[in-house]
Scaffold this motif. Structure first.
Motif, short mmCIF file in Angstrom:
data_model
loop_
_atom_site.label_atom_id
_atom_site.label_comp_id
_atom_site.label_asym_id
_atom_site.label_seq_id
_atom_site.Cartn_x
_atom_site.Cartn_y
_atom_site.Cartn_z
N LYS A 221 0.82 -1.22 0.00
CA LYS A 221 0.00 0.00 0.00
C LYS A 221 0.85 1.27 0.00
O LYS A 221 0.46 2.29 -0.56
CB LYS A 221 -0.94 0.01 1.22
N LEU A 222 2.02 1.21 0.65
CA LEU A 222 2.91 2.36 0.68
C LEU A 222 3.86 2.39 -0.51
O LEU A 222 4.55 3.39 -0.75
CB LEU A 222 3.71 2.37 1.99
N ASP A 278 -6.78 1.49 2.99
CA ASP A 278 -7.16 2.37 1.88
C ASP A 278 -7.93 3.60 2.36
O ASP A 278 -7.72 4.71 1.87
CB ASP A 278 -8.01 1.60 0.86
N GLU A 279 -8.81 3.39 3.33
CA GLU A 279 -9.69 4.48 3.76
C GLU A 279 -9.08 5.38 4.83
O GLU A 279 -9.36 6.57 4.88
CB GLU A 279 -11.02 3.90 4.29
N ILE A 280 -8.26 4.78 5.70
CA ILE A 280 -7.76 5.52 6.86
C ILE A 280 -6.25 5.37 7.06
O ILE A 280 -5.52 6.35 7.18
CB ILE A 280 -8.48 5.05 8.15
N ILE A 282 -3.30 4.31 5.50
CA ILE A 282 -2.17 4.81 4.71
C ILE A 282 -2.05 6.33 4.82
O ILE A 282 -0.95 6.87 4.98
CB ILE A 282 -2.29 4.37 3.24
N LYS A 283 -3.18 7.01 4.77
CA LYS A 283 -3.16 8.48 4.92
C LYS A 283 -2.55 8.87 6.27
O LYS A 283 -1.71 9.77 6.35
CB LYS A 283 -4.58 9.03 4.81
N LYS A 284 -2.96 8.17 7.34
CA LYS A 284 -2.45 8.48 8.67
C LYS A 284 -0.96 8.17 8.80
O LYS A 284 -0.21 8.90 9.44
CB LYS A 284 -3.24 7.70 9.73
N LYS A 286 1.26 8.21 6.40
CA LYS A 286 1.98 9.26 5.66
C LYS A 286 2.04 10.56 6.46
O LYS A 286 3.04 11.28 6.43
CB LYS A 286 1.34 9.49 4.30
N GLU A 287 0.97 10.85 7.19
CA GLU A 287 0.97 12.03 8.06
C GLU A 287 2.01 11.89 9.18
O GLU A 287 2.72 12.85 9.51
CB GLU A 287 -0.42 12.24 8.68
N SER A 290 5.41 12.55 7.68
CA SER A 290 5.65 13.97 7.39
C SER A 290 5.97 14.73 8.68
O SER A 290 6.73 15.69 8.69
CB SER A 290 4.46 14.60 6.68
#
Length: 293
Positions: A221-222, A278-280, A282-284, A286-287, A290
């Protein structure tokens, strides 16, 4: 069963229960130690009634307990467990149930942990102690035992923000995972069908994954490699003997099989690991990265 008190309301699990109950027209009292936090403010905006309080001061909650029909009881997480923290948790849980009994709460749903009964061999006063007290009391009630939270992967202890996957569990042992939103949904179902669930204990979790399978899914996923760091059992014993014994138990015995058929009769679809990522997730993740950079 319309007025529900949720403890630990700003935590991952508690907030999931609050939001799900609010969406289904329950009146929700959200217990929090800090009603001025951003998480508490979000609950208030969604329609929850914030209550400042702490389960350690049980008597201070007497009037509140008189106002509600149901109680969702989840106790604060302890990241470095010991005999002392286990005993304190059991004491607070039992004291809370006694107050619910005294104040006439109609139904208590206690959130324990998967395998609490097996842990009773080396944690004689812990979550299973609370379960037994509830189910042997005069109260109507039920127990859910959630599996490992998918959201726990976002904790610093897993190292994903630093491009690592720090794994304390036996490398080839598959365990069940659950999204906290699914705990919220199942809790709402139980409160809507309290008579059918009275006296029941439900192991709640989804598909089994080994740590290496979780790693492969994360890398996919990443779209990049992640360092797999296996924590030696000796290091776990230095940090927390009770947690190390839990890891040993999982490696030697594993968890009892989850009754997926029973879960599916009430909730046909649990969130899959890939779907959660997919929904939660991977975004978290990546945050987190960062923030670390």
């Amino acid at each position: 069963m319309k007025r529900i008190l949720v403890t630990g309301a700003t935590g991952k699990q508690g907030s999931a229960v609050v939001y799900e109950l609010l969406k289904n027209n329950f009146e929700v009292f959200a217990l929090t130690r800090n009603p001025r936090s951003s998480k508490a403010d979000n609950l208030k905006k969604a329609g929850a009634i914030l209550v400042e309080g702490d389960l350690e001061d049980t008597e201070g909650l007497s009037d509140l307990f008189k106002k509600v029909d149901g109680l969702y009881l989840v106790l604060p997480p302890v990241w470095v467990s010991s005999k002392e923290t286990d005993e304190k948790e059991a004491e607070i849980g039992i004291r809370t149930i006694k107050l619910a009994e005294k104040q006439g709460i109609k139904f208590v749903l206690y959130s324990s942990v998967l395998g609490s009964d097996k842990q009773d061999l080396f944690r004689p006063k812990f979550k299973f102690t609370i379960e037994k007290y509830l189910l042997e009391s005069t109260l109507q009630g039920a127990v859910i035992r959630p599996a490992s939270f998918m959201e726990n992967l976002l904790l610093p202890s897993f190292g994903l923000g630093e491009g690592k996957f720090i794994n304390p569990l036996p490398e080839e042992t598959a365990i069940s995972w659950i999204a906290t939103n699914d705990i919220g949904t199942f809790a709402r179902i139980i409160f809507q069908h309290d008579k059918e669930f009275n006296g029941k204990t439900v192991d709640l979790g989804g598909k089994l994954f080994t740590p290496k399978q979780v790693l492969k899914l994360l890398e996919k996923k990443l779209n990049q490699p992640i360092d797999f760091v296996q924590v030696p059992l000796e290091a776990l014993y230095q940090q927390s003997e009770t947690f190390a014994k839990l890891v040993e138990m999982i490696g030697n015995e594993g968890y009892d099989p989850i009754d997926y058929e029973f879960i599916a009769t009430w909730m046909p679809k649990l969130t899959g690991f890939e779907e959660w990522l997919d929904e939660i997730g991977i975004k978290k993740i990546k945050e987190l990265r960062s923030m670390d950079n």
